[in-house]
Design an enzyme around this catalytic site. Structure first.
Site, mmCIF file in Angstrom:
data_model
loop_
_atom_site.group_PDB
_atom_site.id
_atom_site.type_symbol
_atom_site.label_atom_id
_atom_site.label_comp_id
_atom_site.label_asym_id
_atom_site.label_seq_id
_atom_site.Cartn_x
_atom_site.Cartn_y
_atom_site.Cartn_z
ATOM 1 N N SER A 16 0.645 -1.048 0.037
ATOM 2 C CA SER A 16 0.016 0.097 -0.035
ATOM 3 C C SER A 16 0.786 1.050 0.075
ATOM 4 O O SER A 16 1.851 1.597 -0.973
ATOM 5 C CB SER A 16 -0.931 -0.035 1.447
ATOM 6 O OG SER A 16 -1.780 1.126 1.199
ATOM 7 N N THR A 17 0.733 2.260 1.181
ATOM 8 C CA THR A 17 1.609 3.181 1.056
ATOM 9 C C THR A 17 2.909 3.058 0.815
ATOM 10 O O THR A 17 3.623 2.264 1.800
ATOM 11 C CB THR A 17 1.396 3.987 2.351
ATOM 12 O OG1 THR A 17 -0.065 4.014 2.551
ATOM 13 C CG2 THR A 17 1.839 5.407 2.270
ATOM 14 N N HIS A 39 -2.652 -0.831 -3.206
ATOM 15 C CA HIS A 39 -3.913 0.212 -3.042
ATOM 16 C C HIS A 39 -3.597 1.370 -3.673
ATOM 17 O O HIS A 39 -2.934 2.060 -3.500
ATOM 18 C CB HIS A 39 -3.844 0.316 -1.463
ATOM 19 C CG HIS A 39 -4.212 -0.666 -0.580
ATOM 20 N ND1 HIS A 39 -4.106 -0.839 0.652
ATOM 21 C CD2 HIS A 39 -4.931 -1.847 -0.783
ATOM 22 C CE1 HIS A 39 -4.441 -1.821 1.461
ATOM 23 N NE2 HIS A 39 -5.099 -2.397 0.263
ATOM 24 N N MET A 51 0.087 0.969 5.220
ATOM 25 C CA MET A 51 -0.690 1.341 6.352
ATOM 26 C C MET A 51 -1.630 0.391 6.740
ATOM 27 O O MET A 51 -2.112 -0.379 5.824
ATOM 28 C CB MET A 51 -1.237 2.803 5.945
ATOM 29 C CG MET A 51 -1.337 3.626 7.540
ATOM 30 S SD MET A 51 -2.065 5.143 6.945
ATOM 31 C CE MET A 51 -0.632 5.637 5.913
ATOM 32 N N ASP A 92 -3.981 -4.747 6.312
ATOM 33 C CA ASP A 92 -4.609 -5.584 5.152
ATOM 34 C C ASP A 92 -3.501 -6.488 4.693
ATOM 35 O O ASP A 92 -2.266 -6.429 4.295
ATOM 36 C CB ASP A 92 -5.117 -4.570 3.956
ATOM 37 C CG ASP A 92 -5.435 -5.240 2.830
ATOM 38 O OD1 ASP A 92 -6.365 -6.419 3.248
ATOM 39 O OD2 ASP A 92 -5.626 -4.832 1.809
#
Length: 389
Positions: free
Chosen positions: A209-210, A236, A329, A332
């Site tokens: 993600s991030t 993401h 973050m 998940d």
């Protein structure tokens, strides 16, 4: 207090974004900048905790400024991008240079800007805690790895560089232009040996993600073009940006990369990125094949695509599965990783020091689900070793 610098060539945008931060008790606007050069100067002078950076600016654009900032005085950066094709390509490039996240200007550079206020503030609060530092790969850590197949492994076709004649004038030598080795011709992708699509072949699944676009660039560009299995990724990212991400990775990698399509058969030597706004699942497809199934079922944990959705679907492949969780973050992927481990799959987690945000890998490591914990520059090697086992 989060000290923020706002860089945008539009006086209107600078005023609107400044007002958004000024209404918050935890933000302080320390200055504004009107172009890339001005941004660099004020980052060095004001030393803000966070920078919001427009992509398109005069004198020096956001990408040029970001490259200098991340090399000389790195700090968390949120890009402010338009949803045009040029804007999405530039944003993906910015993320690969080290920007933490981005905001899409809704309805253009000026109209409806107030609609992004909640998202902007949430992402800026999260970005302010990100671990951002100079990132340089050593020559050994940036070259593609070599996969030495076992004697029983059928070959996987590598990419080739093709010469193209672009025209000839009488009395002149023909002009030859080099066609970059990626993206490869469609026919080349389709001619990858189907002999590898047999029961028992490995499958690699990656969730991030991030900080993911930069991390993926480090990992995917090191994977060998003859990797004898497919790689499926959930990053993401909103719709429209995953295609640009796939195209950029494809252009700089030895292994082929594309945005995943519904009902697509997974082939060896190919990386598939879940399209934004679609969940991705992996199912058996007969004859030992595996296929990708996309859906727009409700978000899971506020994510679509969600790593947990992909991991859950892949867990039944058991010992054939190599799973990787990288910077991001939240948590998940952790629940899905539990199922992967329960079915005998192998797991690799990115270590804390190399993560922009140590959230998703931390959840997996803290739950005791990681077989290996590796720095970012060693994850590609860990994947190749796990596939070779």
């Amino acid at each position: 207090m989060i000290r923020v610098l706002i860089a945008d060539d539009s006086a209107f945008m600078r005023k609107v974004i400044s007002d958004m931060f000024s209404r918050q008790s935890d933000f302080q606007v320390v200055g504004t900048a009107i172009n890339g050069k001005d941004t660099i100067d004020k980052v060095k002078k004001l030393k803000p905790d966070l920078l919001t950076l427009d992509v398109t600016m005069p004198v020096m654009d956001g990408l040029e400024a970001l490259a200098v900032i991340m090399d000389e005085c790195p700090l968390p950066v949120i890009m402010v991008s338009s949803m045009t094709q040029r804007g999405t390509d530039a944003t993906v490039r910015a993320l690969s240079l080290g920007a933490v996240d981005f905001i899409s200007k809704a309805g253009g550079p000026i109209s409806k800007i107030d609609s992004i206020e909640d998202e902007l503030l949430a992402k800026c609060r999260a970005a302010a805690t990100a671990h951002v530092a100079k990132f340089r790969q050593s020559p050994a850590d940036s070259k593609p790895l070599t996969f030495t197949p076992k004697a029983s492994d059928p070959p996987v076709m590598k990419r080739i560089e093709v010469q193209r004649r672009t025209g000839m004038v009488l009395g002149q030598k023909p002009v030859i232009n080099r066609v970059p080795p990626s993206p490869p011709p469609t026919a080349l992708r389709q001619n990858v040996s189907t002999a590898m699509a047999t029961t028992g072949k490995k499958l690699v699944v990656i969730g991030t993600s991030t900080g993911g676009p930069q991390a993926l660039q480090t990992v995917i560009t090191r994977l060998p073009g003859n990797l004898p299995c497919g790689v499926v990724i959930v990053q993401h990212m909103p719709a429209g940006f995953t295609k640009s991400l796939a195209e950029r990775l494809n252009s700089i990698s030895e292994i082929a990369v594309k945005e995943a399509e519904n009902d697509e058969i997974i082939k060896p030597g190919q990386v598939y990125i879940a399209p934004g706004n679609f969940h991705l699942r992996i199912f058996p497809a007969g004859g030992g094949n595996r296929k990708i199934v996309l859906s727009q079922e409700p978000p899971v944990g506020n994510h679509r695509p969600a790593v947990n959705v992909m991991f859950d679907s892949a867990a039944p492949f058991g010992k054939d599965l190599v799973s990787v969780i990288m910077t991001g973050m939240g948590a998940d992927g952790c629940e899905g990783m539990k199922k992967i481990k329960a079915n005998g799959g192998y797991s690799i987690a990115q270590d804390e020091n190399s993560c922009v945000v140590y959230g998703m890998p931390k959840a997996v490591v803290d739950a005791g689900l990681a077989d290996e914990v590796k720095p970012l520059t060693k994850i590609a090697e860990a994947i190749v070793d796990a596939v070779r086992r």
